[in-house]
Design a protein around this motif. Structure first.
Motif, PDB file in Angstrom:
ATOM      1  N   SER A 143      -4.069   0.264  14.922  1.00  0.00           N
ATOM      2  CA  SER A 143      -4.154   0.534  13.474  1.00  0.00           C
ATOM      3  C   SER A 143      -4.675   1.940  13.218  1.00  0.00           C
ATOM      4  O   SER A 143      -4.213   2.628  12.308  1.00  0.00           O
ATOM      5  CB  SER A 143      -5.038  -0.509  12.773  1.00  0.00           C
ATOM      6  N   HIS A 146      -2.110   4.638  13.310  1.00  0.00           N
ATOM      7  CA  HIS A 146      -1.367   4.758  12.054  1.00  0.00           C
ATOM      8  C   HIS A 146      -2.161   5.564  11.015  1.00  0.00           C
ATOM      9  O   HIS A 146      -1.581   6.352  10.268  1.00  0.00           O
ATOM     10  CB  HIS A 146      -0.995   3.382  11.513  1.00  0.00           C
ATOM     11  N   ASP A 150      -0.948   9.095   9.494  1.00  0.00           N
ATOM     12  CA  ASP A 150      -0.860   9.278   8.048  1.00  0.00           C
ATOM     13  C   ASP A 150      -1.704  10.451   7.583  1.00  0.00           C
ATOM     14  O   ASP A 150      -1.296  11.219   6.712  1.00  0.00           O
ATOM     15  CB  ASP A 150      -1.294   7.997   7.329  1.00  0.00           C
ATOM     16  N   PHE A 157       4.651   5.477   3.843  1.00  0.00           N
ATOM     17  CA  PHE A 157       4.404   4.075   3.527  1.00  0.00           C
ATOM     18  C   PHE A 157       4.313   3.247   4.805  1.00  0.00           C
ATOM     19  O   PHE A 157       3.540   2.303   4.896  1.00  0.00           O
ATOM     20  CB  PHE A 157       5.533   3.541   2.623  1.00  0.00           C
ATOM     21  N   TRP A 158       5.102   3.606   5.813  1.00  0.00           N
ATOM     22  CA  TRP A 158       5.152   2.834   7.051  1.00  0.00           C
ATOM     23  C   TRP A 158       3.826   2.859   7.793  1.00  0.00           C
ATOM     24  O   TRP A 158       3.481   1.886   8.463  1.00  0.00           O
ATOM     25  CB  TRP A 158       6.284   3.329   7.943  1.00  0.00           C
ATOM     26  N   LYS A 160       0.847   2.769   6.470  1.00  0.00           N
ATOM     27  CA  LYS A 160       0.004   1.744   5.853  1.00  0.00           C
ATOM     28  C   LYS A 160       0.577   0.343   6.053  1.00  0.00           C
ATOM     29  O   LYS A 160      -0.165  -0.621   6.209  1.00  0.00           O
ATOM     30  CB  LYS A 160      -0.172   2.043   4.372  1.00  0.00           C
ATOM     31  N   SER A 161       1.899   0.236   6.053  1.00  0.00           N
ATOM     32  CA  SER A 161       2.506  -1.091   6.181  1.00  0.00           C
ATOM     33  C   SER A 161       2.248  -1.702   7.558  1.00  0.00           C
ATOM     34  O   SER A 161       2.249  -2.922   7.701  1.00  0.00           O
ATOM     35  CB  SER A 161       4.004  -1.047   5.877  1.00  0.00           C
ATOM     36  N   TRP A 162       2.032  -0.886   8.550  1.00  0.00           N
ATOM     37  CA  TRP A 162       1.667  -1.383   9.880  1.00  0.00           C
ATOM     38  C   TRP A 162       0.158  -1.313  10.093  1.00  0.00           C
ATOM     39  O   TRP A 162      -0.446  -2.230  10.639  1.00  0.00           O
ATOM     40  CB  TRP A 162       2.353  -0.562  10.978  1.00  0.00           C
ATOM     41  N   PRO A 165      -2.335  -4.092   7.918  1.00  0.00           N
ATOM     42  CA  PRO A 165      -2.368  -5.462   8.454  1.00  0.00           C
ATOM     43  C   PRO A 165      -3.007  -5.542   9.848  1.00  0.00           C
ATOM     44  O   PRO A 165      -3.764  -6.473  10.130  1.00  0.00           O
ATOM     45  CB  PRO A 165      -0.890  -5.870   8.504  1.00  0.00           C
TER      46      PRO A 165
END
Length: 180
Positions: A143, A146, A150, A157-158, A160-162, A165
């Motif tokens: 995480s 990511h 970012d 967006f990807w 945060k989308s991975w 979670p």
């Protein structure tokens, strides 16, 4: 986000986080991550980002201490180090061109500490038979990749989308490991 992050602290408390030294240290680490979450809310404030990064760094140090309290298996730690540190070097080389002078030392320290967290988690998982410790640490590591992508490479967006979670899964998994 702070409300959601309060959930992993509540899970640790409900699971008995105040009942053992391991549970207490995990609880402190989770609270430090909660603080990091709060400081990462404002966008564009590099000073606050640095405070958030340091809060998470200290949270990872807390997890290292907690996993060390488990009497980690040195063979598993050595194997994990062989698997974790080469990719950490690749990550640092990937991030380096995008880091300001002010952020370089902090990011290097962060990558070293989170890698050490995964190494000690592998040892703790092996010595306790709680694979969830290793799973939680690896989810946290991924995480954070990511988050780094970012923040320093490409906002998307990807990420945060991975990343989100995986982050919340990691925290909930680690919080659940305090169960006696």
């Amino acid at each position: 986000k702070p409300l959601a992050s309060t959930g992993f602290i509540a899970v640790a408390l409900a699971a008995g986080g105040l009942e053992t030294p391991y549970g207490l240290v995990v609880l402190v680490a989770l609270v430090l991550c909660w603080v990091g979450d709060v400081f990462l809310i404002p966008k564009g404030a590099s000073g606050l980002f640095l405070v958030g990064l340091v809060s998470f760094l200290l949270g990872h140090v807390g997890f290292v201490v907690a996993f060390t309290l488990c009497g980690p298996d040195p063979l598993w730690m050595a194997a994990a180090a062989l698997l974790v540190f080469p990719p950490a070097v690749v990550v640092l080389r990937w991030l380096h061109p995008n880091l300001s002078e002010k952020m370089r030392l902090a990011v290097v320290a962060y990558v070293v500490v989170i890698s050490l967290m995964v190494v000690t988690a592998a040892g703790a998982a092996a010595s306790t038979g709680r694979g969830a410790i290793g799973l939680g640490a690896v989810c946290f590591y991924v995480s954070d990749l990511h988050v780094a992508r970012d923040r320093f490479v490409s906002r998307s967006f990807w990420n945060k989308s991975w990343g989100l979670p995986l982050y919340y899964a990691a925290q909930l998994i680690l919080a659940s490991t305090v169960s006696t």
